[in-house]
Design a protein around this motif. Structure first.
Motif, PDB file in Angstrom:
ATOM      1  N   PHE A   5       0.846  -1.185   0.000  1.00 39.13           N
ATOM      2  CA  PHE A   5       0.000   0.000   0.000  1.00 39.13           C
ATOM      3  C   PHE A   5       0.888   1.244   0.000  1.00 39.13           C
ATOM      4  O   PHE A   5       1.456   1.599   1.036  1.00 39.13           O
ATOM      5  CB  PHE A   5      -0.913  -0.002   1.218  1.00 39.13           C
ATOM      6  CG  PHE A   5      -1.765  -1.238   1.355  1.00 39.13           C
ATOM      7  CD1 PHE A   5      -2.898  -1.396   0.588  1.00 39.13           C
ATOM      8  CD2 PHE A   5      -1.408  -2.251   2.248  1.00 39.13           C
ATOM      9  CE1 PHE A   5      -3.688  -2.533   0.705  1.00 39.13           C
ATOM     10  CE2 PHE A   5      -2.181  -3.386   2.378  1.00 39.13           C
ATOM     11  CZ  PHE A   5      -3.322  -3.540   1.598  1.00 39.13           C
ATOM     12  N   THR A   6       1.014   1.872  -1.143  1.00 31.79           N
ATOM     13  CA  THR A   6       1.890   3.045  -1.251  1.00 31.79           C
ATOM     14  C   THR A   6       1.122   4.364  -1.141  1.00 31.79           C
ATOM     15  O   THR A   6       1.720   5.402  -0.880  1.00 31.79           O
ATOM     16  CB  THR A   6       2.665   3.025  -2.575  1.00 31.79           C
ATOM     17  OG1 THR A   6       1.728   2.967  -3.666  1.00 31.79           O
ATOM     18  CG2 THR A   6       3.588   1.805  -2.640  1.00 31.79           C
ATOM     19  N   THR A   7      -0.191   4.325  -1.370  1.00 30.98           N
ATOM     20  CA  THR A   7      -1.017   5.525  -1.223  1.00 30.98           C
ATOM     21  C   THR A   7      -2.274   5.157  -0.452  1.00 30.98           C
ATOM     22  O   THR A   7      -2.636   3.976  -0.338  1.00 30.98           O
ATOM     23  CB  THR A   7      -1.442   6.121  -2.579  1.00 30.98           C
ATOM     24  OG1 THR A   7      -2.423   5.268  -3.200  1.00 30.98           O
ATOM     25  CG2 THR A   7      -0.229   6.276  -3.499  1.00 30.98           C
ATOM     26  N   ASP A  10      -4.770   3.023  -2.298  1.00 32.46           N
ATOM     27  CA  ASP A  10      -4.552   1.569  -2.324  1.00 32.46           C
ATOM     28  C   ASP A  10      -5.296   0.896  -1.177  1.00 32.46           C
ATOM     29  O   ASP A  10      -5.847  -0.206  -1.339  1.00 32.46           O
ATOM     30  CB  ASP A  10      -3.057   1.259  -2.217  1.00 32.46           C
ATOM     31  CG  ASP A  10      -2.264   1.755  -3.414  1.00 32.46           C
ATOM     32  OD1 ASP A  10      -2.858   1.885  -4.501  1.00 32.46           O
ATOM     33  OD2 ASP A  10      -1.058   2.018  -3.259  1.00 32.46           O
ATOM     34  N   VAL A  11      -5.321   1.544  -0.029  1.00 30.49           N
ATOM     35  CA  VAL A  11      -6.017   0.988   1.130  1.00 30.49           C
ATOM     36  C   VAL A  11      -7.520   0.976   0.883  1.00 30.49           C
ATOM     37  O   VAL A  11      -8.209  -0.009   1.191  1.00 30.49           O
ATOM     38  CB  VAL A  11      -5.684   1.791   2.407  1.00 30.49           C
ATOM     39  CG1 VAL A  11      -6.422   1.211   3.609  1.00 30.49           C
ATOM     40  CG2 VAL A  11      -4.180   1.801   2.658  1.00 30.49           C
ATOM     41  N   LEU A  64     -14.068   1.748   7.834  1.00 27.64           N
ATOM     42  CA  LEU A  64     -13.210   0.775   7.158  1.00 27.64           C
ATOM     43  C   LEU A  64     -13.281  -0.567   7.886  1.00 27.64           C
ATOM     44  O   LEU A  64     -13.129  -0.641   9.098  1.00 27.64           O
ATOM     45  CB  LEU A  64     -11.755   1.269   7.129  1.00 27.64           C
ATOM     46  CG  LEU A  64     -11.459   2.488   6.253  1.00 27.64           C
ATOM     47  CD1 LEU A  64     -10.010   2.936   6.431  1.00 27.64           C
ATOM     48  CD2 LEU A  64     -11.733   2.177   4.782  1.00 27.64           C
ATOM     49  N   ASN A  65     -13.501  -1.618   7.130  1.00 30.03           N
ATOM     50  CA  ASN A  65     -13.582  -2.966   7.691  1.00 30.03           C
ATOM     51  C   ASN A  65     -12.213  -3.633   7.569  1.00 30.03           C
ATOM     52  O   ASN A  65     -12.040  -4.629   6.864  1.00 30.03           O
ATOM     53  CB  ASN A  65     -14.658  -3.770   6.966  1.00 30.03           C
ATOM     54  CG  ASN A  65     -14.919  -5.109   7.627  1.00 30.03           C
ATOM     55  OD1 ASN A  65     -14.708  -5.267   8.831  1.00 30.03           O
ATOM     56  ND2 ASN A  65     -15.355  -6.081   6.845  1.00 30.03           N
ATOM     57  N   LEU A  66     -11.224  -3.046   8.253  1.00 26.05           N
ATOM     58  CA  LEU A  66      -9.842  -3.478   8.109  1.00 26.05           C
ATOM     59  C   LEU A  66      -9.176  -3.613   9.475  1.00 26.05           C
ATOM     60  O   LEU A  66      -9.653  -3.028  10.461  1.00 26.05           O
ATOM     61  CB  LEU A  66      -9.059  -2.461   7.258  1.00 26.05           C
ATOM     62  CG  LEU A  66      -9.513  -2.268   5.811  1.00 26.05           C
ATOM     63  CD1 LEU A  66      -8.782  -1.077   5.197  1.00 26.05           C
ATOM     64  CD2 LEU A  66      -9.269  -3.528   4.985  1.00 26.05           C
ATOM     65  N   PHE A  74      -3.510   3.800   6.699  1.00 24.00           N
ATOM     66  CA  PHE A  74      -4.365   4.643   5.860  1.00 24.00           C
ATOM     67  C   PHE A  74      -4.276   6.104   6.289  1.00 24.00           C
ATOM     68  O   PHE A  74      -4.077   7.005   5.469  1.00 24.00           O
ATOM     69  CB  PHE A  74      -5.806   4.144   5.943  1.00 24.00           C
ATOM     70  CG  PHE A  74      -6.825   5.088   5.361  1.00 24.00           C
ATOM     71  CD1 PHE A  74      -6.922   5.279   3.981  1.00 24.00           C
ATOM     72  CD2 PHE A  74      -7.699   5.780   6.190  1.00 24.00           C
ATOM     73  CE1 PHE A  74      -7.868   6.152   3.445  1.00 24.00           C
ATOM     74  CE2 PHE A  74      -8.641   6.650   5.659  1.00 24.00           C
ATOM     75  CZ  PHE A  74      -8.724   6.831   4.283  1.00 24.00           C
ATOM     76  N   LEU A  75      -4.372   6.346   7.595  1.00 24.05           N
ATOM     77  CA  LEU A  75      -4.309   7.713   8.111  1.00 24.05           C
ATOM     78  C   LEU A  75      -2.917   8.311   7.915  1.00 24.05           C
ATOM     79  O   LEU A  75      -2.781   9.504   7.607  1.00 24.05           O
ATOM     80  CB  LEU A  75      -4.673   7.719   9.596  1.00 24.05           C
ATOM     81  CG  LEU A  75      -6.120   7.323   9.925  1.00 24.05           C
ATOM     82  CD1 LEU A  75      -6.328   7.229  11.429  1.00 24.05           C
ATOM     83  CD2 LEU A  75      -7.110   8.306   9.317  1.00 24.05           C
TER      84      LEU A  75
END
Length: 254
Positions: A5-7, A10-11, A64-66, A74-75
């Protein structure tokens, strides 16, 4: 995980794909609804036409279901994206920022003081602003390449010239810099007494020559203004010239 995940997009894409595996026919419209944003807004975000503020990302992260570590990433990626936008701040926008924010200029001047401390609470007290405001100013000035921070957390000014008065709307420049300079010269009082030069002059002027005296003062004012140079090597000083009657004439007392 960083390699995958680079951006922040992507997440979001990963989260969308997981939900699509669970729900056949799951669409981006449905995903946008689950994130409490419009489908058009989601489309702009994912296509790169629009970014995502840290505040909006924080609200979005609640849906987000992560795993926690992926939500944290992500943040972080959103924050990095915002920072990269600041790094691309142009010289013109840097000058505009400083013209519109008296405390930004005041901070740059304050940092050149021998007594400057790289403590946000100290800066906030000196400028009379909040800690949040100081953080914003420092982050913006660092991103604009006007200030740097070393490994120990100390800030210092970078001598990067800014064409303060060039390529900016004249009417905006005039009004902005006057307001800005008036504010920060009133706020800051760190100039050592020894470095300030002050004098007063008491003279007796015939009333018949008062108009001539006023013309001399006006000529002096414009002559001094012609010496003004806004290069990085300049020093901003305040000169106050006041014509104050200290005697009462026979005419005015009658």
């Amino acid at each position: 995980m960083r390699n995958q995940f680079t951006t922040f997009r992507d997440v979001l894409l990963h989260d969308f794909n997981l939900k699509r595996l669970e729900i056949p026919g799951y669409s981006w419209r449905s995903y946008a609804r689950s994130m409490n944003v419009s489908s058009g807004r989601m489309s702009e975000i994912m296509s790169g036409k629009k970014g995502l503020s840290e505040k909006a990302a924080l609200k979005m992260s609640e849906n987000l279901n992560l795993p926690t570590e992926l939500i944290t990433l992500f943040l972080e990626l959103v924050a990095e994206h915002q920072h990269s936008k600041l790094l691309k701040m142009s010289t013109r926008s840097t000058a505009t920022f400083l013209l519109d924010n008296w405390d930004g200029v005041a901070l740059l001047v304050l940092m050149k003081s021998p007594s400057f401390k790289s403590e946000k609470s100290w800066i906030a007290t000196k400028l009379g602003v909040s800690l949040e405001r100081v953080t914003y100013l420092l982050d913006t000035l660092v991103a604009a390449n006007q200030v740097t921070q070393d490994s120990e957390g100390n800030y210092r000014v970078l001598e990067v010239p800014i064409p303060f008065w060039n390529n900016l709307p004249v009417n905006r420049t005039v009004h902005s810099n006057i307001r800005c300079f008036e504010y920060f010269t009133d706020k800051l009082e760190f100039v050592e007494t020894a470095s300030a030069q002050a004098t007063s002059l008491t003279v007796s002027i015939p009333l018949a020559k008062m108009d001539e005296l006023k013309r001399l003062l006006a000529d002096f004012h414009y002559g001094l203004k012609s010496l003004s140079d806004h290069s990085p090597e300049s020093q901003i000083s305040r000169l106050q010239v006041q014509l104050i009657p200290i005697t009462v004439t026979a005419e005015s007392s009658s």
